[in-house]
Design a protein around this motif. Structure first.
Motif, mmCIF file in Angstrom:
data_model
loop_
_atom_site.group_PDB
_atom_site.id
_atom_site.type_symbol
_atom_site.label_atom_id
_atom_site.label_comp_id
_atom_site.label_asym_id
_atom_site.label_seq_id
_atom_site.Cartn_x
_atom_site.Cartn_y
_atom_site.Cartn_z
ATOM 1 N N MET A 198 0.931 -1.284 0.064
ATOM 2 C CA MET A 198 -0.023 -0.079 -0.034
ATOM 3 C C MET A 198 0.913 1.316 -0.007
ATOM 4 N N TYR A 199 2.254 1.080 0.174
ATOM 5 C CA TYR A 199 2.961 2.245 0.228
ATOM 6 C C TYR A 199 4.446 1.695 0.337
ATOM 7 N N GLY A 200 5.201 2.065 -0.891
ATOM 8 C CA GLY A 200 6.485 1.082 -0.731
ATOM 9 C C GLY A 200 7.732 2.296 -0.431
ATOM 10 N N VAL A 201 8.031 2.119 0.698
ATOM 11 C CA VAL A 201 9.182 2.964 1.281
ATOM 12 C C VAL A 201 10.479 2.955 0.610
ATOM 13 N N ASN A 202 10.996 1.806 0.004
ATOM 14 C CA ASN A 202 12.098 1.491 -0.309
ATOM 15 C C ASN A 202 12.272 1.619 -2.065
ATOM 16 N N ALA A 203 11.137 2.230 -2.638
ATOM 17 C CA ALA A 203 11.018 2.008 -4.074
ATOM 18 C C ALA A 203 12.149 2.746 -4.777
ATOM 19 N N GLY A 204 12.498 3.829 -4.075
ATOM 20 C CA GLY A 204 13.650 4.712 -4.681
ATOM 21 C C GLY A 204 14.945 4.600 -4.418
ATOM 22 N N VAL A 205 15.279 3.403 -3.491
ATOM 23 C CA VAL A 205 16.352 3.341 -2.828
ATOM 24 C C VAL A 205 17.158 1.833 -3.509
ATOM 25 N N PRO A 206 18.578 2.092 -4.244
ATOM 26 C CA PRO A 206 19.188 0.983 -4.593
ATOM 27 C C PRO A 206 19.479 0.175 -3.732
ATOM 28 N N LYS A 207 19.960 -1.091 -4.109
ATOM 29 C CA LYS A 207 20.520 -2.172 -3.023
ATOM 30 C C LYS A 207 21.791 -1.850 -2.269
ATOM 31 N N THR A 208 22.662 -1.286 -3.123
ATOM 32 C CA THR A 208 23.963 -0.870 -2.735
ATOM 33 C C THR A 208 23.782 0.172 -1.546
ATOM 34 N N LEU A 209 22.936 1.007 -1.441
ATOM 35 C CA LEU A 209 22.638 2.130 -0.794
ATOM 36 C C LEU A 209 21.996 1.734 0.679
ATOM 37 N N ILE A 210 20.950 0.638 0.458
ATOM 38 C CA ILE A 210 20.220 0.164 1.798
ATOM 39 C C ILE A 210 21.489 -0.296 2.836
ATOM 40 N N ARG A 211 22.293 -0.888 2.364
ATOM 41 C CA ARG A 211 23.281 -1.574 3.285
ATOM 42 C C ARG A 211 24.000 -0.385 4.213
ATOM 43 N N TYR A 212 24.109 0.767 3.735
ATOM 44 C CA TYR A 212 24.736 2.091 4.278
ATOM 45 C C TYR A 212 23.628 2.299 5.257
ATOM 46 N N LEU A 213 22.655 2.533 4.717
ATOM 47 C CA LEU A 213 21.300 3.004 5.584
ATOM 48 C C LEU A 213 20.863 2.264 6.933
ATOM 49 N N VAL A 214 21.291 1.012 6.774
ATOM 50 C CA VAL A 214 20.964 0.113 7.749
ATOM 51 C C VAL A 214 22.158 0.262 8.782
#
Length: 636
Positions: free
Chosen positions: A480-496
């Motif tokens: 119903m809302y995709g919060v990660n839709a604009g975040v690439p996989k290589t960046l997700i690791r750094y956000l976490v």
């Protein structure tokens, strides 16, 4: 100039004030050295043939005549080398003295560009000697040849259609309306600035800001060449602060107080690609310009510039931390608005112990905290099945509990087995039906839990998965809302990782660190010896490669051959050409074939310059053919 790359240099040579023979000799040597180094365009400082600090000697006819003779010699030096040079000199036209830039190529003087803005303040007194130049192009006779004279000259070449050079001089850049604005709007992709900017405290910072800003807003390459050692130090010191910028980024810069030649490659295709994407950037006024043809060869330009293998991730730690906080704020604010607008009582997130669902839950917690809603209204649902390992299960449980959200466990094995029976699927056949049945069962549970609790299902899928279509249609593909839709996989690791370093909760920190160390997997196939058997990057390829491909495809519209060439530079020593090409083919095949999944994406916030929303940045027909891309890939 292959793929739009042109090798450029900004050079400051040793000079002696008013010694045109000495200066000319050093300029010619620098041109010859640059040509040996495959430089196609070299830019020298303002009035470098005579020196900028000649003062009233500029009124001496012998100096002006000598400068003209030197220019002819410098032009002659380019006769047998494939290079274009821009040099500065005083020049008299119609009994008037001008501060000029001369463009020489192929043994000829191709044009003279006069300075338009003559400073006469503080330490500058050029009005004492020079007259303001004009935009309109007339002609002057030099050594028997008619040479265009005026600011509105565009220097072009048949060797590269995107190579369009224009010139401005020092103070021109510092004005409210630099000539380079009109030059770029008329089509110039490279601006050469011959300059004599003296040093005072912190002036270098402002100078850099001007160069970066001008190259950014004009989508151009900007070559700035500054006067240095050898100029008179009676009242001023010049440091030779040379810079080459591209679209807001300094690609090369000299060490100040040390005359140097710096060089790099400008990517003109990239710049033109940026201009094409911006419909507010319109070519206007080109009819007021005179085009001059340069003799240049195409050749294979060796790429020496830095090519970032992780273009979505800032390499600087401080910038990365700032970017991480900004992205998390964008994601959480987007979700906050959606929760507030729909009056949702809860948010439902499926947690698997993987990176994507981890980031989605962290963002949801931020949104709830900003709305002052109890975190217990966040329902984290873990749904173990055939492929779930103890490691990911425990991480999902510990993660949810450490955040203080409501944890709900639904084991879906029985439901999926019943589904297999209903559709007569053999559970021992580990095919796409086996995998997707689990993903769709999980989505059904999340949706129904959300309905039951009056909430929204928060999507966990990221932009890299969307690019590859690595999502089950109407399964984890839907929310119903995709919060990660604009975040690439290589960046997700750094956000976490950013959130792990920020927290004071030891259990949360330890859990996040273990999640970061866990291989990326959908966990849809049974584990082997209790360990993950299905590793995503073994199937679709390394995400760092796919994110690199995605960035250059989307951001600049680069063709496959150029992306491969850039990837070889970026991943030198990590992947060889064959491996890169193999996954590049996979990327293009999947990117085109899986557009139908992107065409019906749920809402989600854009966080960077690359996005795949069908309502925003990427509107592609689901049945577009990729034949011409595949054809080029087969030739590589």
């Amino acid at each position: 100039m292959k793929d739009g790359f042109v090798r450029c240099a900004s050079a400051t040579v040793d000079i002696k004030v008013a010694d045109t023979d000495y200066n000319t000799s050093n300029i010619i040597k620098a041109i010859e050295d640059a040509a040996q180094n495959d430089i196609k365009l070299i830019v020298f400082p303002e009035l470098c043939i005579t020196g900028y600090t000649c003062g009233d000697l500029f009124l001496q006819k012998i100096l002006i005549d000598s400068a003209k003779d030197s220019l002819i010699k410098i032009a002659k030096a380019t006769e047998n080398v494939d290079i274009t040079a821009v040099v500065g000199l005083p020049y008299v036209a119609e009994q008037t003295l001008y501060n000029c830039a001369a463009v020489v190529n192929g043994g000829h003087i191709k044009g003279l560009v006069p300075k338009l803005n003559i400073p006469n303040y503080a330490e500058f007194y050029e009005v004492r000697h020079f007259t303001t130049g004009k935009n309109e192009v007339t002609y002057v006779n030099i050594n028997g040849e008619e040479v265009p004279f005026g600011a509105n000259i565009l220097f072009k070449t048949d060797a590269c259609e995107d190579f369009v050079l224009a010139v401005e001089i020092c103070e021109d850049l510092w004005t409210a309306m630099p000539p380079s604005v009109n030059h770029a709007l008329a089509g110039a992709t490279i601006i050469a600035n011959i300059s004599a900017s003296n040093e005072v405290i912190a002036k270098d910072e402002y100078r850099e800001m001007l160069v970066k800003s001008q190259s950014a807003k004009l989508y151009c390459g900007y070559i700035y060449s500054d006067a240095g050692y050898g100029e008179s130090t009676t009242d001023l010191v010049f440091a030779g602060d040379n810079m080459i910028a591209e679209n807001g980024t300094i690609l090369a810069r000299s060490k100040r107080f040390n005359n140097e030649c710096v060089y790099t490659e400008l990517d003109l295709e990239r710049l033109v690609g940026e201009r094409k994407k911006s419909n507010t950037y319109n070519i206007v006024g080109s009819e007021k310009y005179v085009s001059v043809k340069l003799d240049m060869n195409i050749g294979d330009t060796k790429i020496t510039r830095y090519v970032d293998k992780q273009p979505f991730v800032p390499s600087d730690d401080k910038k990365r931390e700032k970017r991480s906080e900004e992205i998390l704020s964008i994601q959480s604010l987007g979700l906050k608005k959606r929760l507030d607008h729909t009056h949702a009582k809860t948010a439902v997130v499926g947690v698997s112990g993987g990176l994507d669902s981890t980031l989605a839950l962290l963002v949801t917690v931020r949104a709830f905290d900003s709305l002052n809603i109890d975190r217990k209204n966040i329902i984290a649902v873990t749904m173990p099945c055939f492929g779930t390992t103890d490691r990911t299960y425990n991480n999902a449980v510990n993660f949810a509990n450490s955040l203080g959200v409501t944890l709900k466990e639904v084991n879906i094995k029985a439901a999926v087995n019943q589904h297999f029976a209903d559709i007569e699927h053999d559970p021992n056949v580990y095919d796409v039906t086996y995998e997707n049945s689990q993903a769709r069962e999980r989505t059904q549970i999340l949706m129904d839990v959300a309905n039951k609790s009056g909430g929204l299902v928060i999507g966990t899928g990221d932009m890299s998965e969307l690019a590859l279509g690595w999502a089950t249609y109407n399964g984890d593909h839907m929310s119903m809302y995709g919060v990660n839709a604009g975040v690439p996989k290589t960046l997700i690791r750094y956000l976490v990782d950013y959130e792990a370093k920020r927290t004071n909760n030891d259990i949360l920190k330890k859990t996040l660190q273990d999640i970061l160390d866990t291989p990326v997997s959908p966990e849809l196939l049974p584990p082997k010896d209790g360990k993950i058997s299905q590793k995503t990057e073994h199937i679709v390829g390394p995400y760092e490669l796919h994110d690199f491909f995605l960035y250059h495809l989307m951001r600049f519209g680069s063709k496959p051959s150029k992306i491969l060439r850039l990837a070889e530079v970026a991943f030198d020593g990590i992947y060889d050409r064959e491996v890169i090409l193999e996954w590049l083919k996979v990327f293009y095949r999947r990117f085109f074939a899986q557009q139908f999944k992107r065409s019906c994406l749920p809402d989600g916030p854009k966080v960077g310059s690359v996005a795949l929303s069908p309502r925003g940045d990427w509107r592609m027909p689901s049945d577009a053919s990729y034949q011409i891309w595949a054809k080029e890939l087969e030739t590589l």
